[in-house]
Design an enzyme around this catalytic site. Structure first.
Site, PDB file in Angstrom:
ATOM      1  N   ASP A   1       1.535   7.101   1.957  1.00 27.03           N
ATOM      2  CA  ASP A   1       2.100   8.267   1.253  1.00 27.03           C
ATOM      3  C   ASP A   1       3.299   8.758   2.067  1.00 27.03           C
ATOM      4  OD1 ASP A   1      -0.131   8.843  -0.843  1.00 27.03           O
ATOM      5  OD2 ASP A   1      -1.186   8.521   1.043  1.00 27.03           O
TER       6      ASP A   1
ATOM      7  N   GLU B   1     -11.284   3.360   6.008  1.00 26.71           N
ATOM      8  CA  GLU B   1     -10.198   4.224   6.504  1.00 26.71           C
ATOM      9  C   GLU B   1     -10.862   5.297   7.366  1.00 26.71           C
ATOM     10  OE1 GLU B   1      -8.245   6.516   3.419  1.00 26.71           O
ATOM     11  OE2 GLU B   1      -6.611   7.142   4.746  1.00 26.71           O
TER      12      GLU B   1
ATOM     13  N   HIS C   1       0.864  -1.192   0.000  1.00 22.01           N
ATOM     14  CA  HIS C   1       0.000   0.000   0.000  1.00 22.01           C
ATOM     15  C   HIS C   1       0.891   1.230   0.000  1.00 22.01           C
ATOM     16  CE1 HIS C   1      -3.837   2.050   1.858  1.00 22.01           C
ATOM     17  NE2 HIS C   1      -3.176   2.868   1.036  1.00 22.01           N
TER      18      HIS C   1
HETATM   19  N1  HPA Z   1      -6.814   7.279   1.181  1.00 23.69           N
HETATM   20  C1  HPA Z   1      -7.491   7.578   0.083  1.00 23.69           C
HETATM   21  N2  HPA Z   1      -6.907   8.037  -1.005  1.00 23.69           N
HETATM   22  C2  HPA Z   1      -5.591   8.190  -1.014  1.00 23.69           C
HETATM   23  C3  HPA Z   1      -4.841   7.913   0.100  1.00 23.69           C
HETATM   24  C4  HPA Z   1      -5.483   7.414   1.246  1.00 23.69           C
HETATM   25  O1  HPA Z   1      -4.898   7.111   2.304  1.00 23.69           O
HETATM   26  N3  HPA Z   1      -3.555   8.185  -0.220  1.00 23.69           N
HETATM   27  C5  HPA Z   1      -3.538   8.622  -1.498  1.00 23.69           C
HETATM   28  N4  HPA Z   1      -4.773   8.625  -1.981  1.00 23.69           N
HETATM   29 ZN    ZN Z   2      -3.877   4.720   0.474  1.00 19.62          ZN
END
Ligand code: HPA
Ligand code: ZN
Length: 349
Positions: free
Chosen positions: A286, A207, A24
């Protein structure tokens, strides 16, 4: 494997040195401020920040959307094939240094095609870096094309059409961007098409969103792996299903804290996910925005959660290979290497 022989004080070293896969990682989220400034200069793009330091200090987020606004704007410096190459090559070198043996890398083509960058430019740069990584670093990597869920399903179909001439350069599709107001079900049609095409399927769910979003990703998209998924614990039946059906979660602890999903790492539920028998993994999401690459995610999380020890370190690394889309022979080979690594530590202890 009984790992009681390994003491807690050796954990940071073990976590950094153990072989692992990363499943991821958004490649646009690996774009460091230094590279943003370098690419802006190369492409004569004006940045609204006077210095690298000031850009970095802007990285304080209140939720997912506040991050996405900056993340999409940072990606605006990517113009040419070589920019996409440089970004990916920088990530792969870093991954290699952190003992990542295999990476499955997300990319967001719509962020670029919407700015008039051809799909071919994007994928050619990413693919060239991946091939070089295989040859020069011995690191295997593959690409997963993510649909932006704040856009329409029609837009997703359009980017899929752009991508099909390059079908051999990516292994699957995912779903990312703003979870609120954009449930997985919105993309059931395009995921069904991708399934017919033999692509592997993953989706961000749970999330910021709820356990219901995870259920939708499984039932309506047929996702094989859930990205994040930390809100599954709200629903004991779902937890049982994830564990029994061995549906992996790609968890990103530093991301979760930076985006205020958990107040701090000590409150993170990764230990509970593992204890429930879920195939959870640790990843960076990220890394340029969230304060750490994969090893920092491991070491900071283990430092904050006393219930995580050598057994969990082994389990997480094993899960990372098991949850990957590599063929079974490759998985077995890397898991054997992992076993040897831990056996060596036990012998020394
Ligand atoms: N969540 C959703 N979209 C995303 C993320 C994330 O953590 N990182 C980059 N795009
Ligand atoms: Zn992500």
């Amino acid at each position: 494997m009984n790992l009681n022989c390994i003491s807690r004080k050796n954990l940071p070293d073990i976590l950094c040195r153990m072989p692992k896969a990363e499943l991821h990682i958004h490649i646009e989220g690996s774009l460091e401020p230094e590279l943003i400034f370098e690419l802006a200069a190369r492409n004569r793009i004006h940045l609204p920040y006077p210095s690298i330091r000031e850009l970095r200090t802007a990285y304080t987020f209140t939720d997912l959307q506040s991050f996405l606004d900056l993340y999409y704007s940072g990606a605006g410096v990517l113009q040419k094939e070589e920019d996409f190459f440089d970004m990916t090559w920088a990530y792969l070198k870093r991954a290699k240094a952190e003992n990542v043996l295999h990476a499955e890398i997300f990319f967001d083509p719509q962020t670029h095609t919407a700015r008039g960058i051809p799909f071919e430019t994007v994928i050619s740069g990413l693919d060239r870096a991946i091939r070089r990584g295989r040859e020069d670093l011995g690191l295997s990597a593959s690409l997963i094309l993510c649909f932006l869920r704040h856009l329409s399903e029609e837009d997703a179909f359009a980017v899929l059409e752009d991508a099909l001439p390059f079908r051999d350069k990516f292994i699957g599709v995912g779903l990312d961007s703003s979870e609120r107001g954009n449930p997985p079900g919105k993309f059931a049609g395009v995921f069904a098409r991708c399934r017919e095409l033999g692509l592997r399927l993953v989706a961000h769910a749970g999330e910021e969103g709820s356990a219901e979003d995870i259920r939708q990703a499984l039932d309506l998209l047929k996702a094989e792996r859930i990205d994040h998924g930390v809100h599954c614990l709200e629903d004991p039946q779902l937890v049982e299903r994830l564990a029994q059906q061995r549906i992996p979660l790609t968890v990103c602890p530093l991301s979760n804290v930076k985006l205020c999903v958990f107040p701090n790492l000590a409150a993170h539920n990764i230990g509970a996910l593992l204890a429930a028998g879920i195939t959870a993994t640790i990843n960076s999401d990220d890394p340029a925005y969230f304060g750490g690459y994969v090893n920092q995610n491991y070491t900071a999380t283990f430092a904050a959660l006393p219930e995580l020890g050598a057994q969990e370190a082994y389990q997480l690394a094993r899960n990372s290979f098991q949850a990957s889309f590599m063929d079974e022979r490759m998985k077995d080979g890397w898991i054997r290497k992992l076993d040897e690594f831990f056996a060596h530590f036990c012998l020394k202890a």
